[in-house]
Design an enzyme around this catalytic site. Structure first.
Site, PDB file in Angstrom:
ATOM      1  N   GLU A  40       6.823   3.526   9.776  1.00  0.00           N
ATOM      2  CA  GLU A  40       5.756   2.944  10.594  1.00  0.00           C
ATOM      3  C   GLU A  40       6.388   2.404  11.889  1.00  0.00           C
ATOM      4  O   GLU A  40       7.530   1.959  11.902  1.00  0.00           O
ATOM      5  CB  GLU A  40       5.127   1.797   9.802  1.00  0.00           C
ATOM      6  N   LYS A 106      -4.012   3.464   9.899  1.00  0.00           N
ATOM      7  CA  LYS A 106      -3.811   2.535   8.787  1.00  0.00           C
ATOM      8  C   LYS A 106      -5.105   1.813   8.423  1.00  0.00           C
ATOM      9  O   LYS A 106      -5.749   1.190   9.273  1.00  0.00           O
ATOM     10  CB  LYS A 106      -2.727   1.535   9.192  1.00  0.00           C
ATOM     11  N   CYS A 142       2.565   1.328   5.009  1.00  0.00           N
ATOM     12  CA  CYS A 142       3.038  -0.030   4.756  1.00  0.00           C
ATOM     13  C   CYS A 142       2.115  -0.844   3.834  1.00  0.00           C
ATOM     14  O   CYS A 142       2.117  -0.652   2.633  1.00  0.00           O
ATOM     15  CB  CYS A 142       3.286  -0.740   6.082  1.00  0.00           C
TER      16      CYS A 142
END
Length: 264
Positions: A40, A106, A142
């Site tokens: 990321e 995300k 993440c």
């Protein structure tokens, strides 16, 4: 499938980070990787004004990643920031290769441990899978790691492998949580999971010491669909190319049919 796990620490300079990405892709391709995964925020690390550095998916940073994917014939997944419609940015994974052109924003934003990603980042809403050499691959980023339903959605879409680029923030117990959750998500969804994290902010960085903005704790990991660690890096910059036996996913699902046995 041979997968390149490229563990690095991004700087504040997108051009410098692009050069590092291109170098790692070439090295991984020479070692036979077909899918090369970066952390990321590989374009630029957290802790800088993201709106000033965000680029569209047809901007120079993404085009530089596409160029090295074309050059080497591999598929690359790397984290970047793209402009969002409300003035914030999206925390985006670019996935590009010979037969792949996709992106994932995300979904679960890191509003935790005193950090509020949603102040500057707009959440995505779309579950994304793609096909690499005939293998369905799911994309996650993440903090998504704490939400098993996303990885089960990958499996429901036919994924045998999920990839998770991360900048897993350091702090008390955070490396232990990383190790536990990476294994748990692979086991929850009976998928291979390639989790690729940024390194700490500098040599000898203590993963137990929080930082002002998320960097990473390293320990990028390839986990099998039975939840066992097949390969893992340490805390510093490193490239690992590891093999995932995709047929093992079907064997594990026959033995432990948690996806079929769900009631909720």
């Amino acid at each position: 499938m041979r997968i390149g796990l490229c563990q690095l620490t991004a700087t504040t300079d997108p051009e410098e980070n692009l050069a590092a990405v291109q170098d790692h892709v070439r090295r991984a391709a020479r070692d036979g990787a077909r899918l090369v995964v970066f952390p990321e925020a590989s374009m630029v690390r957290f802790g800088v004004p993201l709106g000033q550095v965000a680029q569209p998916l047809d901007g120079p940073w993404a085009e530089g990643v596409r160029a090295v994917a074309r050059e080497t014939g591999v598929t690359v997944v790397a984290g970047m920031f793209t402009p969002a419609s409300d003035g914030r940015v999206a925390n985006t994974l670019l996935a590009t290769g010979p037969t792949v052109e996709e992106s994932y924003d995300k979904i679960h934003l890191y509003d935790a441990f005193g950090f509020k990603e949603s102040d500057t980042v707009a959440a995505g809403s779309r579950v994304v899978t793609l096909d690499v050499d005939g293998v369905r691959v799911g994309l996650a980023t993440c903090y998504d790691l704490r939400f098993p339903e996303l990885f089960r959605a990958h499996a429901d879409a036919g994924a045998a492998l999920s990839v998770l680029p991360a900048a897993w923030a350091a702090g008390p117990g955070k490396q232990a949580q990383w190790d536990l959750l990476v294994r748990a998500r692979a086991l929850d969804a009976t998928v291979w999971l390639a989790a690729v994290d940024q390194c700490g902010a500098g040599p000898g960085a203590d993963p137990e010491e929080p930082t002002a903005a998320p960097t990473g704790v390293g320990h990028s990991t390839l986990v099998g669909p039975d939840g066992t660690v097949r390969a893992q890096l340490g805390g510093g910059p490193e490239l690992l190319v590891a093999e995932a036996d995709i047929e093992e996913t079907a064997r594990v699902r026959r033995a432990v049919a948690v996806l079929d046995n769900r009631r909720l």
